[in-house]
Design a protein around this motif. Structure first.
Motif, PDB file in Angstrom:
ATOM      1  N   ALA A 528       0.853  -1.165   0.031  1.00 57.41           N
ATOM      2  CA  ALA A 528       0.044   0.046  -0.019  1.00 57.41           C
ATOM      3  C   ALA A 528       0.636   1.006   0.128  1.00 57.41           C
ATOM      4  CB  ALA A 528      -0.807  -0.095   1.142  1.00 57.41           C
ATOM      5  N   SER A 529       2.193   1.151   0.697  1.00 65.65           N
ATOM      6  CA  SER A 529       2.715   2.265   0.806  1.00 65.65           C
ATOM      7  C   SER A 529       3.437   2.908  -0.490  1.00 65.65           C
ATOM      8  CB  SER A 529       3.660   2.417   1.864  1.00 65.65           C
ATOM      9  OG  SER A 529       4.861   2.026   1.451  1.00 65.65           O
ATOM     10  N   ARG A 530       3.954   1.422  -1.238  1.00 63.56           N
ATOM     11  CA  ARG A 530       4.567   1.701  -2.547  1.00 63.56           C
ATOM     12  C   ARG A 530       3.728   2.274  -3.537  1.00 63.56           C
ATOM     13  NH1 ARG A 530       6.597  -2.452  -5.670  1.00 63.56           N
ATOM     14  NH2 ARG A 530       5.995  -4.009  -4.058  1.00 63.56           N
ATOM     15  N   LEU A 531       2.420   1.816  -3.612  1.00 62.19           N
ATOM     16  CA  LEU A 531       1.408   2.118  -4.245  1.00 62.19           C
ATOM     17  C   LEU A 531       1.191   3.696  -4.177  1.00 62.19           C
ATOM     18  CD1 LEU A 531      -0.524   1.244  -6.463  1.00 62.19           C
ATOM     19  CD2 LEU A 531      -2.305   0.672  -4.670  1.00 62.19           C
ATOM     20  N   GLN A 532       1.153   4.239  -2.853  1.00 56.43           N
ATOM     21  CA  GLN A 532       0.957   5.548  -2.342  1.00 56.43           C
ATOM     22  C   GLN A 532       2.054   6.229  -3.128  1.00 56.43           C
ATOM     23  OE1 GLN A 532      -1.226   6.818   0.207  1.00 56.43           O
ATOM     24  NE2 GLN A 532      -0.704   8.673  -0.799  1.00 56.43           N
ATOM     25  N   THR A 533       3.337   5.856  -2.946  1.00 52.10           N
ATOM     26  CA  THR A 533       4.334   6.720  -3.662  1.00 52.10           C
ATOM     27  C   THR A 533       4.208   6.640  -5.356  1.00 52.10           C
ATOM     28  OG1 THR A 533       5.732   5.172  -2.315  1.00 52.10           O
ATOM     29  CG2 THR A 533       6.856   6.701  -3.666  1.00 52.10           C
ATOM     30  N   MET A 534       3.954   5.612  -5.709  1.00 54.36           N
ATOM     31  CA  MET A 534       3.485   5.602  -7.119  1.00 54.36           C
ATOM     32  C   MET A 534       2.538   6.723  -7.811  1.00 54.36           C
ATOM     33  SD  MET A 534       4.063   1.714  -8.180  1.00 54.36           S
ATOM     34  CE  MET A 534       3.934   1.307  -9.937  1.00 54.36           C
ATOM     35  N   ILE A 535       1.249   6.649  -6.898  1.00 48.61           N
ATOM     36  CA  ILE A 535       0.326   7.417  -7.154  1.00 48.61           C
ATOM     37  C   ILE A 535       0.690   8.973  -6.818  1.00 48.61           C
ATOM     38  CG2 ILE A 535      -1.789   8.302  -6.248  1.00 48.61           C
ATOM     39  CD1 ILE A 535      -2.639   5.412  -5.619  1.00 48.61           C
ATOM     40  N   ASN A 536       1.586   9.233  -6.101  1.00 47.67           N
ATOM     41  CA  ASN A 536       2.380  10.637  -5.741  1.00 47.67           C
ATOM     42  C   ASN A 536       3.000  11.009  -7.090  1.00 47.67           C
ATOM     43  OD1 ASN A 536       0.874  11.055  -3.367  1.00 47.67           O
ATOM     44  ND2 ASN A 536       2.670  10.366  -1.985  1.00 47.67           N
ATOM     45  N   GLY A 537       3.741  10.025  -7.562  1.00 43.11           N
ATOM     46  CA  GLY A 537       4.613  10.145  -8.501  1.00 43.11           C
ATOM     47  C   GLY A 537       3.831  10.627  -9.596  1.00 43.11           C
ATOM     48  N   LEU A 538       2.686   9.745  -9.880  1.00 40.40           N
ATOM     49  CA  LEU A 538       1.867   9.924 -11.152  1.00 40.40           C
ATOM     50  C   LEU A 538       1.174  11.557 -10.872  1.00 40.40           C
ATOM     51  CD1 LEU A 538      -0.354   7.025 -11.985  1.00 40.40           C
ATOM     52  CD2 LEU A 538       1.367   8.226 -13.366  1.00 40.40           C
ATOM     53  N   LEU A 539       0.695  11.671  -9.794  1.00 38.38           N
ATOM     54  CA  LEU A 539       0.359  13.061  -9.598  1.00 38.38           C
ATOM     55  C   LEU A 539       1.271  14.380 -10.060  1.00 38.38           C
ATOM     56  CD1 LEU A 539      -1.732  12.929  -6.132  1.00 38.38           C
ATOM     57  CD2 LEU A 539      -2.357  13.997  -8.467  1.00 38.38           C
ATOM     58  N   SER A 540       2.541  14.173  -9.412  1.00 33.30           N
ATOM     59  CA  SER A 540       3.507  15.153  -9.578  1.00 33.30           C
ATOM     60  C   SER A 540       3.739  15.033 -11.288  1.00 33.30           C
ATOM     61  CB  SER A 540       4.756  14.951  -9.190  1.00 33.30           C
ATOM     62  OG  SER A 540       4.710  14.306  -7.963  1.00 33.30           O
ATOM     63  N   TYR A 541       3.605  13.736 -12.025  1.00 28.22           N
ATOM     64  CA  TYR A 541       3.710  14.097 -13.390  1.00 28.22           C
ATOM     65  C   TYR A 541       2.520  14.547 -13.978  1.00 28.22           C
ATOM     66  CZ  TYR A 541       4.450  12.022 -18.149  1.00 28.22           C
ATOM     67  OH  TYR A 541       4.476  11.782 -19.132  1.00 28.22           O
ATOM     68  N   SER A 542       1.454  14.563 -13.770  1.00 25.91           N
ATOM     69  CA  SER A 542       0.450  15.146 -14.296  1.00 25.91           C
ATOM     70  C   SER A 542       0.364  16.620 -13.900  1.00 25.91           C
ATOM     71  CB  SER A 542      -0.906  14.409 -14.397  1.00 25.91           C
ATOM     72  OG  SER A 542      -1.101  14.309 -12.805  1.00 25.91           O
ATOM     73  N   ARG A 543       0.892  16.910 -12.925  1.00 27.49           N
ATOM     74  CA  ARG A 543       0.914  18.379 -12.504  1.00 27.49           C
ATOM     75  C   ARG A 543       1.974  19.267 -13.164  1.00 27.49           C
ATOM     76  NH1 ARG A 543       0.543  17.064  -6.251  1.00 27.49           N
ATOM     77  NH2 ARG A 543      -1.591  16.892  -5.954  1.00 27.49           N
TER      78      ARG A 543
END
Ligand code: ADP
Length: 702
Positions: A528-543
């Motif tokens: 779950a925490s890795r998924l969290q990091t990935m989602i954060n990464g994706l968010l930064s990417y789209s931002r």
């Protein structure tokens, strides 16, 4: 001389010149044979007239040969042929000059008897000697041959040839009219008939030898001046001479008195010359009309090409064509038919043009009409894909608007298809107020214009398609960005819930869980925490695109300084040494530049080798960009992965190094948002250098 010689005429004149050189040379040879074998008819044509003496025959052989050789040896060639030709001319000139000296000083230099002796010694005081005016003419001719390529302001050779030709023309006229003083001094010394004819041919040959020079350029030119000169000059010489001769013969035969003869001469001159002038004027007028028409057509095509190029769409291009065609050709009405959306019939396009009032009625009727394939003028063209012409639409059985056309006065009609490839995309109709026979040239012209319109149609269609495609792409891009942002944002919440409940389970049911249970929960929490990091990464990417700031001056020295402060702990822990060259101020989103530098430097620290990291940042100015580089001494990257590492979640080193593989994708997206690029140069074991460009032209992102 401004006229330009016509290449075809130039080569024709040159061939004629060659022929004349041969005729003259052969005549000389024949006469010489006449002397050798004693054939009197070769020496003189009519009894009691001067004869062509042997050295004169030789002079003709020499000049004829000289002309032929000069033709094949035009400047700048300085070959042997040319020199021999000049020697022939000099020999002739010398012979003629010495003859004149003989006459002037009463000498006999022996040149008259060099060749087979003149047996007619009794007839003349100077046997074997050419007459003074023959000698003079030979001097003119030989100088003309010598100077044939000498160009002063005028071409002397051509004037000399005209002079010599004029003397021989006088002699010929003398023979024709029986005026002996024009050709002879006594009845045995003078210019023989065949001498005069040979001179005429030789002089024409000299003139024709260089048809693209001097005044001959006008005679050989394509211009109206050339046309008139070619036709009238021979007539102006021949007609009065011929008529005068006829008049004389008639008078001598006693058909009429001198007065009547003169009158007949004058009247026939007037009649013949004026009819010739009339005839040629008509053909000139026709040529002139043709030329004017061609000019008009070219102007029309130019105007239409310009109008079409400037037109925004197919409809306005059609409007330009209708207007220009009607205005230039004087046709009364132009309209356009377009296939209906379902392709079942033709319907009237809103575009039409008429410079004449009172045709609105016809037009209104057209607006309500629909034509099936083969029906009416446009329907015919639609099905045949070929232009059609109706000399009088009011009498055509397949013209449904015939009655109305009669009422408004329209007669001839033509219809031209506009093809895009093989498909008829429109049909243009034009009408005029009088019956007209089919004009293929006009149809051809309008068909050329229609072909241009067809290209415009295809181009506009392609542009339209591209625009639509770009809009769709933009839309789907936005949707995708939105989707990435929304999903990553919305996923965070349930994910947080999963991890907190997992942690709750772990705390609350600690006692009841066995070893495996604890381990499984630990895996789940980690996942779950890795998924969290990935989602954060994706968010930064789209931002990068959705939440980037406007560009402004960004001082890269302080940006790097800020980056290093952010990375202080990592730098200290790894004992990294970071150096840099002077860095410029660029136009950019400063906070994104920090993120870019940060990702590159953290990677340089993370993917270090055995030695402590040594990282160097520099910037180089090119024509258009600043090229930044971040160089490290780390583990390096094999060339086959140089592109792959920039894709989302792509990593080369698995679990050995922490990370999720999104840093470089974000960096590339930032560089691209600034209109720049990001790439790597590296080999395993030698370290890597990451480059990115920032354009020097400022300006904000799209
Ligand atoms: P992450 O660092 O999270 O793995 P990145 O997108 O930043 O993700 O990098 C992708 C991959 O590129 C890394 O996993 C690594 O294999 C390779 N890479 C990036 N920077 C370097 C570097 N400076 N030296 C060697 N390999 C690198």
């Amino acid at each position: 001389m401004t006229a330009q010689a016509d290449a075809r005429l130039v080569s024709l004149f040159r061939s004629l010149s060659k022929i004349s050189g041969s005729i003259v040379g052969l005549t000389g040879a024949l006469v010489l044979a006449g002397w050798i074998f004693n054939v009197p008819s070769l020496k003189r044509i009519f009894p009691n007239t001067p004869q062509m003496v042997p050295n004169m025959a030789l002079a003709f052989i020499l000049t004829g040969a000289s002309l032929r050789m000069l033709l094949s040896a035009e400047p700048p060639s300085r070959n042997r042929e040319r020199r021999i030709a000049q020697l022939c001319a000099i020999a002739t000139g010398l012979l003629a000059m010495l003859t004149l000296v003989e006459y002037a000083l009463g000498l006999n230099l022996g040149i008259d008897q060099l060749l087979p002796a003149d047996t007619g010694a009794s007839e003349t005081a100077y046997p074997g000697r050419m007459s003074p005016h023959t000698a003079f003419t030979f001097i003119l001719v030989s100088i003309a041959l010598l100077l044939i390529d000498v160009k002063k302001r005028l071409l002397p050779a051509q004037y000399l040839a005209v002079g010599a030709g004029f003397i021989s023309l006088l002699a010929l006229a003398g023979y024709a009219y029986g005026v002996s003083f024009l050709f002879s001094i006594s009845n045995t010394t003078g210019m023989a008939l065949h001498t005069a004819v040979s001179f005429m041919i030789l002089c024409l040959g000299i003139l024709f030898a260089r048809p693209d020079q001097g005044f001959m350029t006008l005679i050989a030119s394509k211009s109206t001046g050339g046309f008139v000169t070619r036709r009238f000059l021979p007539i102006a010489v021949a007609v009065p001479l011929a008529l005068g001769w006829l008049r004389l013969k008639g008078e001598q035969a006693g058909f009429y008195s001198t007065e009547v003869g003169l009158l007949l001469f004058a009247i026939s001159n007037i009649l013949i010359l004026s009819s010739i002038i009339w005839w040629y004027s008509r053909s000139l007028d026709k040529t002139d009309r043709e030329r004017r028409r061609s000019e008009e057509e070219i102007r029309l095509l130019q105007a239409i090409t310009q109008g079409i190029t400037e037109a925004e769409d197919f409809d306005s291009a059609i409007k330009v064509v209708l207007q220009k065609v009607c205005e230039t050709t004087g046709w009364a009405l132009g309209e356009v038919w377009l296939p209906s959306p379902d392709g079942s019939c033709l319907q009237c396009s809103p575009s039409w043009y008429s410079p004449i009032k009172g045709l609105e009625k016809f037009r209104q009727k057209s607006e309500g009409l629909r034509f099936q394939k083969g029906v009416g003028l446009p329907g015919r063209v639609w099905s045949s894909k070929r232009s059609a012409w109706i000399p009088d639409v009011t009498e055509d059985p397949n013209f449904p608007r015939a009655l109305l056309a009669k009422e408004v006065g329209l007669k001839a009609g033509m219809s031209i298809p506009i093809l895009a490839g093989t498909e008829v995309v429109a049909v243009m109709d034009f009408f005029v107020m009088d019956p007209r026979k089919e004009d293929e040239r006009l149809i051809g012209l309008i068909a050329t214009i229609a072909a241009q319109l067809g290209t415009v149609f295809q181009r506009k269609q392609a542009e339209e398609g591209l625009k639509q495609y770009a809009a769709e792409l933009e839309k789907s891009n936005k949707e995708l960005q939105n989707f990435a942002y929304v999903t990553s944002h919305d996923l965070q919440e349930p994910l947080r819930m999963i991890s907190s409940y997992l942690q709750l389970i772990e705390r609350r049911y600690k006692e009841r869980l066995d070893e495996d249970g604890h381990q499984f929960i630990a895996y789940a929490v980690d996942g779950a925490s890795r998924l969290q990091t990935m989602i954060n990464g994706l968010l930064s990417y789209s931002r990068v695109r959705t939440q980037g700031k406007p560009f402004g001056p960004a001082d890269c020295e302080s940006i790097l300084e800020q980056t290093l402060i952010n990375l202080k702990v990592a730098i200290e822990e790894s004992h990294a040494v970071i150096t840099h060259d002077p860095l410029p101020t660029v136009t950019a989103d400063g906070s994104q530049l920090i993120s870019l530098f940060q990702n590159l430097i953290i990677n340089a620290i993370k993917f270090r080798g055995d030695k402590p990291p040594a990282i160097h940042v520099s910037a180089l100015q090119t024509d258009k960009d600043w090229v930044f580089s971040v160089r490290d001494n780390g583990i390096g990257i094999a060339p086959e992965y140089h592109e792959r590492i920039f894709a989302i979640f792509q990593r080369l080193h698995g679990m050995d190094y922490p990370g999720i593989g999104i840093g470089l994708s974000i960096c590339r997206r930032i560089a691209e948002r600034h209109g720049g690029r990001l790439w790597v140069e590296s080999m395993p074991g030698t370290g890597s250098t990451f480059y990115f460009t920032i354009p020097m032209r400022g300006g904000n992102p799209p």
